[in-house]
Design a protein around this motif. Structure first.
Motif, short mmCIF file in Angstrom:
data_model
loop_
_atom_site.label_atom_id
_atom_site.label_comp_id
_atom_site.label_asym_id
_atom_site.label_seq_id
_atom_site.Cartn_x
_atom_site.Cartn_y
_atom_site.Cartn_z
N HIS A 58 0.82 -1.21 0.00
CA HIS A 58 0.00 0.00 0.00
C HIS A 58 0.86 1.26 0.00
CE1 HIS A 58 -3.72 -2.30 0.72
NE2 HIS A 58 -2.96 -3.05 1.49
N VAL A 59 2.02 1.21 0.64
CA VAL A 59 2.92 2.35 0.64
C VAL A 59 3.36 2.68 -0.79
CG1 VAL A 59 5.19 3.19 1.36
CG2 VAL A 59 3.77 1.94 2.98
N ILE A 60 3.68 1.63 -1.54
CA ILE A 60 4.12 1.84 -2.93
C ILE A 60 3.01 2.50 -3.75
CG2 ILE A 60 4.75 0.64 -5.05
CD1 ILE A 60 6.22 -1.38 -3.17
N ASP A 61 1.79 2.04 -3.59
CA ASP A 61 0.67 2.67 -4.31
C ASP A 61 0.51 4.13 -3.90
OD1 ASP A 61 0.16 0.29 -5.60
OD2 ASP A 61 -1.45 -0.31 -4.25
N GLU A 62 0.71 4.43 -2.63
CA GLU A 62 0.56 5.80 -2.15
C GLU A 62 1.66 6.70 -2.70
OE1 GLU A 62 -1.15 9.01 0.01
OE2 GLU A 62 -1.91 7.10 -0.78
N VAL A 63 2.88 6.19 -2.75
CA VAL A 63 3.98 6.96 -3.32
C VAL A 63 3.72 7.24 -4.79
CG1 VAL A 63 6.44 6.91 -3.88
CG2 VAL A 63 5.67 6.15 -1.63
N ALA A 64 3.22 6.24 -5.51
CA ALA A 64 2.90 6.43 -6.92
C ALA A 64 1.80 7.49 -7.09
CB ALA A 64 2.47 5.11 -7.54
N ARG A 65 0.82 7.48 -6.18
CA ARG A 65 -0.24 8.50 -6.25
C ARG A 65 0.32 9.90 -6.08
NH1 ARG A 65 -2.60 11.88 -3.34
NH2 ARG A 65 -1.51 11.25 -1.44
N ILE A 66 1.21 10.05 -5.09
CA ILE A 66 1.84 11.36 -4.86
C ILE A 66 2.61 11.80 -6.10
CG2 ILE A 66 3.53 12.61 -3.48
CD1 ILE A 66 2.80 10.70 -1.14
N ALA A 67 3.33 10.88 -6.70
CA ALA A 67 4.11 11.21 -7.91
C ALA A 67 3.20 11.68 -9.04
CB ALA A 67 4.92 10.00 -8.34
N ARG A 68 2.12 10.97 -9.27
CA ARG A 68 1.22 11.33 -10.36
C ARG A 68 0.52 12.67 -10.08
NH1 ARG A 68 0.50 5.49 -10.45
NH2 ARG A 68 1.42 4.75 -12.42
N GLY A 76 3.17 15.28 -10.82
CA GLY A 76 3.92 15.19 -12.07
C GLY A 76 5.38 14.86 -11.84
N GLN A 77 5.69 13.98 -10.91
CA GLN A 77 7.07 13.67 -10.55
C GLN A 77 7.38 12.19 -10.80
OE1 GLN A 77 6.27 15.22 -6.56
NE2 GLN A 77 8.12 16.47 -6.72
N ARG A 78 8.64 11.86 -10.67
CA ARG A 78 9.07 10.46 -10.64
C ARG A 78 10.04 10.29 -9.49
NH1 ARG A 78 12.67 6.55 -14.51
NH2 ARG A 78 11.44 4.66 -14.22
N PHE A 79 9.78 9.32 -8.62
CA PHE A 79 10.58 9.10 -7.43
C PHE A 79 11.42 7.84 -7.56
CE2 PHE A 79 6.65 11.08 -5.47
CZ PHE A 79 7.20 12.36 -5.38
N MET A 80 12.48 7.80 -6.77
CA MET A 80 13.27 6.58 -6.61
C MET A 80 12.75 5.86 -5.36
SD MET A 80 17.01 8.33 -7.26
CE MET A 80 17.86 6.96 -8.01
N VAL A 81 12.48 4.56 -5.46
CA VAL A 81 12.02 3.80 -4.32
C VAL A 81 12.91 2.58 -4.13
CG1 VAL A 81 10.15 2.45 -3.31
CG2 VAL A 81 9.63 4.56 -4.56
N ARG A 82 13.56 2.55 -2.97
CA ARG A 82 14.43 1.42 -2.61
C ARG A 82 13.60 0.41 -1.83
NH1 ARG A 82 18.32 3.54 1.23
NH2 ARG A 82 19.68 4.08 -0.51
N LEU A 83 13.47 -0.79 -2.36
CA LEU A 83 12.73 -1.85 -1.69
C LEU A 83 13.71 -2.73 -0.91
CD1 LEU A 83 9.96 -3.23 -1.27
CD2 LEU A 83 10.50 -4.68 -3.24
N VAL A 84 13.52 -2.78 0.40
CA VAL A 84 14.39 -3.58 1.27
C VAL A 84 13.54 -4.61 2.01
CG1 VAL A 84 16.00 -1.66 1.57
CG2 VAL A 84 14.17 -2.01 3.24
N LYS A 85 14.18 -5.63 2.54
CA LYS A 85 13.43 -6.59 3.35
C LYS A 85 12.99 -5.93 4.66
CE LYS A 85 13.75 -10.05 0.49
NZ LYS A 85 14.56 -11.24 0.64
N GLY A 86 13.92 -5.21 5.33
CA GLY A 86 13.51 -4.46 6.51
C GLY A 86 14.42 -4.67 7.70
N ALA A 87 14.51 -3.63 8.52
CA ALA A 87 15.27 -3.68 9.77
C ALA A 87 14.31 -3.52 10.95
CB ALA A 87 16.32 -2.57 9.80
#
Length: 1006
Positions: free
Chosen positions: A328-338, A341-352
């Motif tokens: 859901h975070v990824i979908d939200e970031v994509a919504r913000i970008a659209r 009118g931007q394009r973001f870099m998203v680093r996908l990690v397993k997690g700490a």
């Protein structure tokens, strides 16, 4: 620094993401249904097999994480010792403590025979210096003779060098210049490498910390920009990773306004420079309770950047796949970008922080875990999130951080099917073998996440990486273990487990739906829907007036309770326990209501109120279980021809006198313990907080406690309380409060004619925390601030005396002073308030008088700010430095901390603390395990807490109570407590009296 005015958007009526506490199986089924059709795990295995085979045929360099974990897995004694030394040794300033720490850790392991011999440097050190240490180092942390000391120092120096060497393998450089030089050297071999530099910014505790980290980030951006490592825009350039909690010490949802005022301008100043240089800037991920806030911060910054830097595509953030909301975070970031009118870099990690998230959910009693409980469930989430990133590749540049060969192969396949551009990422010092093979495909760009910092600053980072990647189930751990078949290593994760990997938080104490104690439900106030329920309850709370019990009516009340005793005591034990369980369930259902009342009447913060209501629920359930388990009649052994049975029953009328600092939890614990043991109860709450007590008494009556078994007796202690204690029908007294009042009650009971009446007393303490130079200062300060100032210092267990080793005292004291400046003092009904008022005008006057005295005799370390608009009986949290332990002679029951420096023998400090005569709580902060155990054994103190705060004892987990001037015992919330409320009777029956022993004769032949 360009201070652009900023403000976060107002709090939303609902969170942008779903609840983090959803059913794991349901979440996984949704993720599986969203996996791209192009994902074929068998095909991914076919791609990855040659990579694994090549790594095993030509292992990673001896300094790589894989080799270290092969030689010393963290599941081994050697691995654990190495981890502890790496975490602590480099920061120890004094030789004696360094020797003690090294001896303590190396004494637990056998470094002479590593599991393999590939790790030349560490193994070589192990077989020589470390193995010899057992002959040179003392057996414990006391000093030995001259020869031993010289030998020990030599061994410690060698061990320090080994840890420094190990650290250099996982940190690219001590400063950004060195890191850039190292990166240039690596690119000569692998030109397609890109870097994201992490300045090892752990969470700031003070404003000085935050400004230092901010300067470090600015400096790094300047040097990266000057280095001129350029690709096609920021996607092909080097960049920087920043940690928001390093830039503001109060980066948390409760401090939302301050986050907007302070943090946003700082991040913006970094973004401006990064955008001007066209390099990338990524916000690192943090804990679950900051996720919504992180998205708010990200959107505010992105929205500001859109019109100012329309061509910059280097802003991004990290997403942790182990969180159940990652997709859901990824979908939200994509919504913000659209939207912008931007394009973001998203680093996908397993997690700490997985272990921290699990513990937090358990401690708070949350409905589920915000992270997956099986590792392969995180792998499923990672693949689903990878598919989502690829789907959003028009507005997101996907960056996949993983060392798992199967996952890498699957990503390549999914991205190729969509024609998406992307990059892979690995940690510096890890995954080199796998990526050596991946990089043979020139079309796959790889970015190295590269920590930068001094060796002592890398400790927390290094140990976290060891823990995350050293687990037996991890790919990194198994990669070079040839006993693990390749197909087992690459097995498909796409099969959810039938049951969770851990019991849900509700089952922490063995609850299975029908038996065991259910962990009381809690609330996460960072979740809008949960917070709103409690805020509404606070707004609706009304503190009813409770009439005082007339002293002249106490005799009639005691007679009534005495009359009700016979029937209540005769009530079957199971029925009495059932009443407590019904009360617990009712209280759990009405938790917001009771929290609202506690905020209004006792001036507690909402977080403290939730904890208190949960403790009261726990007391009810725990004592119900304990009663059934320990108070039932039982047969005793004896000679043939007779039976012997032990019975426990109530004593009569118990007087329970409770304090105002825990007006529900302590009141409830005393009352239900007395009731379940068969006693009737005259319950006298503190005169400042009768309303919450009255409401709980009403709840108990509704649950089935007879009216003549429990009566509330509100009034002042010297009138109503004294009359209750003095009454001839009193059969026992349970008291929590000051030592002076406990002594007065004890004298009054002793002076009475008639039976000897038992007193159960829990009183105050001059509670100390002893900190040696192996302790991590940031952890110490967290524990100090919580223990000394939470609840305005109005806890029996609160920290009053901090004893810090002189080697780290200056830094710890400076950090405490800075942390005090960050506390929010004021109205407890506001979520942002850390410290509310003290209970009343009398308490305020007493504490203020003691603070004034200390201002004339001690050095002020620091004091929390209090705004001019703050009203009520507020005492600013304050810390003083005093000369010696014995300067404290009495407890100040408020937010006042005394700090003493010590040197030499830690045992001597404990002896001084013992001599104060109090024995309630003690904190120990040390990485020397043997020292912690020895000091705990030497302390004449009821509750000892090692490497954590000293407050918040949990029923059945940390039974609470002290000795000496701190109480009589037994411990509340412990397995021995109920016995003190009981009288015992043994019944012996001569079963052979009527004609002989029939049972014996029936089994005997002549």
């Amino acid at each position: 620094m360009n201070q652009v005015p900023f403000s976060l958007s107002p709090r939303r009526a609902a969170d942008r993401l779903p609840s983090p506490y959803r059913d794991e199986a349901t979440v996984l089924q949704d993720l599986l249904s969203r996996l791209p059709a192009s994902l074929s795990w068998p095909a991914a295995m076919d791609t990855a097999r040659p990579w694994v085979a090549a790594v095993r045929e030509s292992p990673a360099p001896f300094w790589a994480m894989e080799s270290l974990l092969r030689d010393y897995p963290i599941s081994s004694a050697e691995g654990l010792a190495l981890m502890r030394l790496a975490e602590a040794l480099l920061r120890v300033p004094d030789a004696a403590t360094a020797i003690a720490l090294t001896a303590d850790q190396l004494g637990k392991a056998d470094f002479g025979t590593p599991a393999a011999s590939h790790h030349k440097v560490i193994s070589g050190l192990s077989s020589s210096v470390i193995a010899l240490s057992k002959r040179f180092l003392p057996d414990h942390d006391h000093e030995g003779g001259l020869f031993k000391r010289l030998g020990a120092q030599t061994v410690v120096a060698a061990t320090v060098r080994a840890i420094q060497l190990m650290g250099r393998q996982f940190v690219l450089g001590r400063q950004i210049r060195e890191a850039l030089s190292e990166a240039d050297g690596a690119r000569k071999v692998q030109p397609q490498l890109r870097y994201s530099y992490d300045m090892l910014g752990e969470g700031a505790r003070t404003e000085a910390d935050a400004r230092r980290y901010l300067a470090s980030y600015h400096d790094a951006i300047e040097h990266i920009a000057k280095a001129g490592v350029r690709g096609a825009g920021p996607e092909g350039s080097d960049g920087i990773s920043i940690k928001l909690s390093a830039l503001f010490s109060r980066y948390e949802d409760a401090q939302r306004e301050r986050v907007g005022d302070t943090l946003l301008p700082r991040v913006w100043s970094l973004m401006e420079r990064a955008a001007a240089a066209d390099i990338n800037l990524t916000i690192d991920a943090e804990e679950c309770d900051r996720l919504e806030l992180s998205l708010d911060v990200f959107e505010a910054l992105a929205t500001r950047a859109a019109p100012r830097f329309p061509q910059w595509r280097g802003f991004g953030l990290a997403v942790q796949a182990y969180q159940t909301r990652a997709r859901h975070v990824i979908d939200e970031v994509a919504r913000i970008a659209r939207t912008n009118g931007q394009r973001f870099m998203v680093r996908l990690v397993k997690g700490a922080y997985w272990d921290g998230e699990i513990k937090r959910a358990q401690e708070l009693g949350l409905p589920a875990y915000p992270v997956y409980t099986h590792k392969h469930h995180t792998d499923i989430s990672y693949l689903a999130c990878a598919g989502a990133l690829i789907d959003h590749a028009d507005v997101i540049y996907p960056q996949f951080a993983t060392h798992n060969a199967g996952t890498i192969a699957a990503i390549q396949s999914m991205a190729k099917a969509r024609g998406a551009t992307y990059e892979m990422q690995r940690l510096h010092g890890m995954g080199e073998g796998v990526y050596r093979e991946v990089l043979k495909d020139a079309g796959v760009p790889v970015r190295v996440y590269a920590p930068v910092g001094e060796h002592r600053d890398l400790l927390a980072y290094l140990v976290r990486r060891l823990l995350e990647n050293g687990a037996n189930s991890s790919f990194v751990h198994q990669l070079t273990d040839e006993s693990v078949p390749v197909d087992t290593l690459l097995a498909s994760p796409l099969h959810p487990a039938a049951v969770p990997g851990l019991p849900l938080p509700v089952a922490l104490y063995g609850f299975d739906g029908t038996s065991g104690r259910r962990n009381p439900q809690g609330a996460d106030l960072a979740v809008t829907a949960e917070r709103a329920v409690y805020e509404q309850a606070v707004d609706a709370a009304v503190v009813e007036s409770v009439p005082e019990a007339p002293v002249g009516g106490i005799a009639a009340t005691m007679t009534r309770l005495h009359g009700g005793f016979t029937a209540w005591n005769a009530t079957p034990l199971a029925d009495r326990a059932a009443v407590l369980r019904r009360a617990a369930d009712a209280l759990e259902q009405r938790q917001p209501e009771f929290c609202g009342l506690l905020v209004r009447e006792a001036h507690k913060t909402l977080g403290d109120c939730i904890s208190e209501v949960r403790e009261a629920i726990d007391f009810c359930r725990y004592y119900a279980d304990q009663a059934e388990a320990t108070l039932a009649s039982r047969a005793l052994p004896g000679p043939t021809g007779e039976s012997n049975t032990l019975h426990l029953h109530g004593r009569g009328v118990f007087v329970c006198i409770s304090p105002w600092n825990f007006p529900l939890a302590i009141f409830a614990g005393q009352v239900v313990a007395a009731l379940v043991a068969g006693n009737t109860v005259a319950a006298k709450p503190a005169e400042q907080t009768p309303a919450v007590a009255a409401r709980f008494v009403a709840l108990l009556h509704e649950a089935g406690v007879p009216a003549d078994a429990l009566v509330l007796q509100h009034g002042e202690g010297h009138t109503v309380g004294a009359a209750l204690v003095a009454h001839p029908l009193v059969a026992g007294v349970c008291f929590t409060g000051s030592t002076a009042v406990a002594k007065a009650i004890n004298r009054a009971l002793a002076a009475k004619d008639g039976p000897i009446v038992p007193l159960i007393a829990e009183t105050g303490g001059i509670n100390a925390m002893v900190v040696d130079s192996t302790a991590l200062p940031e952890q110490v300060v967290d524990a100090v601030v919580q223990s000394a100032f939470r609840s305005a210092g109005q806890r029996c267990s609160a920290l009053r005396l901090l004893c810090v080793h002189e080697g780290i005292a200056d830094g710890v004291i400076e950090m405490i002073a800075g942390a005090l400046q960050e506390l929010s003092v004021g109205d407890p009904s506001q979520l942002s308030t850390d410290v509310g008022p003290v209970i009343d005008a009398e308490a305020h006057a007493n504490i203020a008088r003691e603070v004034t005295r200390l201002e004339g005799s001690a050095r002020v370390i620091g004091r929390a700010p209090v705004g001019l608009d703050v009203t009520g009986h507020v005492i600013a949290p304050v810390a003083f430095e005093v000369a010696k332990v014995s300067d404290l002679s009495a407890e100040i029951f408020g937010p006042v901390l005394h700090v003493v420096r010590w040197s030499g023998d830690a045992d001597a400090v404990i002896r001084e603390v013992n001599q104060l005569g109090y024995g309630l709580t003690l904190g120990l902060q040390t990485r020397i395990d043997s020292r912690a155990l020895r000091l705990a054994a030497e302390a004449r103190i009821g509750n000892v807490y090692v490497n954590r705060n000293m407050i918040g004892a949990v029923v059945g987990v940390q039974p609470f109570g002290g000795e000496g001037l701190s109480g009589t015992g037994p411990k509340a919330g412990g397995p021995h407590y109920l016995f003190r409320f009981c009288a015992e009777q043994t019944v012996t029956i001569n079963t052979a009296a009527a004609g002989g022993n029939a049972a014996l004769l029936a089994g005997t032949s002549h």
